[in-house]
Write an enzyme that holds these catalytic residues in place. Structure first.
Site, PDB file in Angstrom:
ATOM      1  N   GLY A 239      14.238  32.258 -35.007  1.00 12.48           N
ATOM      2  CA  GLY A 239      14.710  31.059 -35.076  1.00 12.48           C
ATOM      3  C   GLY A 239      15.182  30.403 -33.603  1.00 12.48           C
TER       4      GLY A 239
ATOM      5  N   ASP B  87       5.551  27.287 -39.546  1.00  8.30           N
ATOM      6  CA  ASP B  87       4.187  27.197 -39.528  1.00  8.30           C
ATOM      7  C   ASP B  87       3.398  26.981 -38.210  1.00  8.30           C
ATOM      8  OD1 ASP B  87       4.300  27.425 -42.313  1.00  8.30           O
ATOM      9  OD2 ASP B  87       4.932  25.151 -42.470  1.00  8.30           O
TER      10      ASP B  87
ATOM     11  N   ARG C  32      11.212  17.570 -34.104  1.00  9.88           N
ATOM     12  CA  ARG C  32      10.644  16.498 -34.841  1.00  9.88           C
ATOM     13  C   ARG C  32      10.531  16.744 -36.266  1.00  9.88           C
ATOM     14  NH1 ARG C  32       4.617  17.123 -31.937  1.00  9.88           N
ATOM     15  NH2 ARG C  32       5.458  16.879 -29.612  1.00  9.88           N
TER      16      ARG C  32
HETATM   17  N1  LIG Z   1      16.428  25.906 -32.747  1.00  7.13           N
HETATM   18  C1  LIG Z   1      14.955  26.311 -32.222  1.00  7.13           C
HETATM   19  N2  LIG Z   1      15.009  26.107 -30.804  1.00  7.13           N
HETATM   20  C2  LIG Z   1      14.016  26.613 -30.048  1.00  7.13           C
HETATM   21  N3  LIG Z   1      12.855  27.376 -30.762  1.00  7.13           N
HETATM   22  C3  LIG Z   1      12.948  27.490 -32.220  1.00  7.13           C
HETATM   23  C4  LIG Z   1      14.120  26.958 -32.800  1.00  7.13           C
HETATM   24  N4  LIG Z   1      13.901  27.071 -34.201  1.00  7.13           N
HETATM   25  C5  LIG Z   1      12.813  27.999 -34.327  1.00  7.13           C
HETATM   26  N5  LIG Z   1      12.174  27.986 -33.193  1.00  7.13           N
HETATM   27  C6  LIG Z   1      10.971  28.675 -32.806  1.00  7.13           C
HETATM   28  O1  LIG Z   1      10.210  28.395 -33.923  1.00  7.13           O
HETATM   29  C7  LIG Z   1       9.829  29.904 -34.365  1.00  7.13           C
HETATM   30  C8  LIG Z   1       9.794  29.892 -35.821  1.00  7.13           C
HETATM   31  O2  LIG Z   1      11.243  29.645 -36.463  1.00  7.13           O
HETATM   32  P1  LIG Z   1      11.993  30.338 -37.415  1.00  7.13           P
HETATM   33  O3  LIG Z   1      11.938  31.655 -36.908  1.00  7.13           O
HETATM   34  O4  LIG Z   1      13.021  29.613 -37.864  1.00  7.13           O
HETATM   35  O5  LIG Z   1      10.902  30.373 -38.545  1.00  7.13           O
HETATM   36  P2  LIG Z   1      10.894  30.187 -40.316  1.00  7.13           P
HETATM   37  O6  LIG Z   1      12.112  30.499 -40.746  1.00  7.13           O
HETATM   38  O7  LIG Z   1       9.401  30.645 -40.765  1.00  7.13           O
HETATM   39  O8  LIG Z   1      11.055  28.611 -40.135  1.00  7.13           O
HETATM   40  P3  LIG Z   1      10.665  27.703 -41.253  1.00  7.13           P
HETATM   41  O9  LIG Z   1      12.006  26.832 -41.447  1.00  7.13           O
HETATM   42  O10 LIG Z   1       9.531  26.490 -40.536  1.00  7.13           O
HETATM   43  O11 LIG Z   1      10.175  28.060 -42.387  1.00  7.13           O
HETATM   44  C9  LIG Z   1      10.958  30.853 -33.776  1.00  7.13           C
HETATM   45  O12 LIG Z   1      10.388  32.055 -33.427  1.00  7.13           O
HETATM   46  C10 LIG Z   1      11.103  30.098 -32.452  1.00  7.13           C
HETATM   47  O13 LIG Z   1      10.124  30.433 -31.377  1.00  7.13           O
END
Ligand SMILES: Nc1ncnc2c1ncn2[C@@H]1O[C@H](COP(=O)(O)OP(=O)(O)OP(=O)(O)O)[C@@H](O)[C@H]1O
Length: 346
Positions: free
Chosen positions: A258, A288, A321
């Site tokens: 995240g 994604d 976005r």
């Molecule tokens: N608040 C944030 N600020 C900057 N980068 C972020 C943030 N949230 C997510 N990212 C980027 O996006 C990537 C994927 O996010 P995350 O780890 O939340 O994946 P996910 O849980 O699969 O997401 P989703 O909610 O789309 O299913 C992270 O590794 C990070 O690089």
């Protein structure tokens, strides 16, 4: 680069019904929300569109239902330039549906009705992987595991890079999931998914997974608990967990963290990548965008840490976005962020 990377996505297509809420409801509670939106989604379709926007040539194979949502989903990804000849209509099945609640800080909760996605069989998946000239196969877990396994086995036989985003979180690593993981070259998981797989790994005898030191650590320095379905993430940090998960089969593992970026492990060792600082609007689509960017970069020969940095830039842009497919960044946006231009200038 020798022309665009060619990528095959075998996966899900869902219609997303999204409501913004001031807070996520407790069990048995109703929360009055704000705007509602109906937008194309599904991890397979989202990652296909993400990859296309990031410059890959993408072929998608999946199933929609015999209904208006199905037509709309196929049209939406075709309009992005994804090859949809392999997106077929399942008779007697509804199009997959995702109910998404998004909190004002961008966090979300999602329930998915798989519908037609659940009808994707191993033969279709195997034929898909055997029928093209793609360099890489990108899979997620919103279609049956045996379909993923059939596609992965065929792709591997053909020398393609097999990438699995193990999302949504596997509830158990049963024999089929274990077989699938052994066919995967690059595994991408978020904290919750990593925690679930790590727990399964530690339960398996002779796993070689590092022991738990008794502290309820999160995956990254105790910042997050990494809890999913009551499973506590046991590792001290994401890179160590990624390294441990390599013993499930994949040579390379990346854990997304995240707002704390990502961590990974491969044959050349472990690494951490910081997140790009952005103002989060909606986390939907971040994972994604990350998976598509990582798969393309690794398929193109980029080192795993550099590919993960590019993927972090793509993920960061997606959280600035709203929406799933609508929030996915283009290659030029990612290049600009990597070059130091602040997100949101474009
Ligand atoms: N608040 C944030 N600020 C900057 N980068 C972020 C943030 N949230 C997510 N990212 C980027 O996006 C990537 C994927 O996010 P995350 O780890 O939340 O994946 P996910 O849980 O699969 O997401 P989703 O909610 O789309 O299913 C992270 O590794 C990070 O690089």
């Amino acid at each position: 680069m020798s022309g665009p990377v060619r990528l095959l996505v075998v996966g899900s297509l869902n219609m997303d019904l999204t409501v913004t809420v001031p807070r996520l409801p407790e069990c048995g509670e109703t929360v009055l929300g704000g705007d509602a939106a109906r937008t194309p989604g599904g991890k397979g379709a989202n990652q296909a569109v993400a990859a296309r926007r990031l410059g890959a040539e993408v072929r998608m194979v999946g199933l929609v239902g015999d209904d208006v949502f199905g037509d709309q989903l196929r049209e939406a990804i075709a309009a992005e330039g994804v090859d949809v000849a392999g997106v077929e209509t399942a008779a007697d099945a509804a199009t997959g549906l995702a109910m998404i609640m998004v909190r004002s800080d961008g966090e979300n909760a999602i329930a998915v009705a798989p519908g037609a996605n659940a009808a994707l069989g191993p033969d279709t998946a195997r034929d898909a992987a055997g029928g093209g000239a793609e360099k890489a196969l990108l899979l997620q877990l919103e279609i049956p595991v045996d379909a993923c396994e059939a596609a992965a086995a065929e792709a591997r036989r053909r020398g393609m890079l097999v990438v699995l985003n193990a999302a949504p979180s596997p509830r158990a690593v049963d024999a089929r999931m274990a077989r699938l993981l052994r066919l995967v070259d690059l595994l991408i998981v978020n904290e919750g998914e990593a925690a679930a797989l790590y727990q399964a790994l530690r339960r398996s005898p002779g796993s070689g997974a590092p022991g738990h030191d008794g502290v309820h650590d999160g995956l990254h320095d105790g910042v997050h608990a990494g809890v999913q379905d009551g499973v506590q993430a046991p590792g001290r940090d994401g890179a160590a967990v990624a390294e441990a998960l390599r013993s499930l089969g994949p040579d390379r593992v990346v854990v997304t963290l995240g707002a704390d970026g990502a961590a990974g492990a491969g044959p050349d060792g472990t690494f951490r990548v910081a997140a790009f600082p952005v103002t989060a609007v909606d986390a939907v689509g971040a994972g994604d965008a990350f998976c598509a960017a990582l798969a393309i970069a690794v398929a193109d020969g980029t080192s795993l840490p550099a590919a993960a940095r590019r993927a972090c830039a793509a993920g960061a842009l997606a959280v600035t976005r709203r929406g799933a497919q609508g929030s996915l960044p283009r290659a030029a946006d990612v290049d600009a962020l990597l070059a130091g231009e602040p997100a949101g200038r474009r």
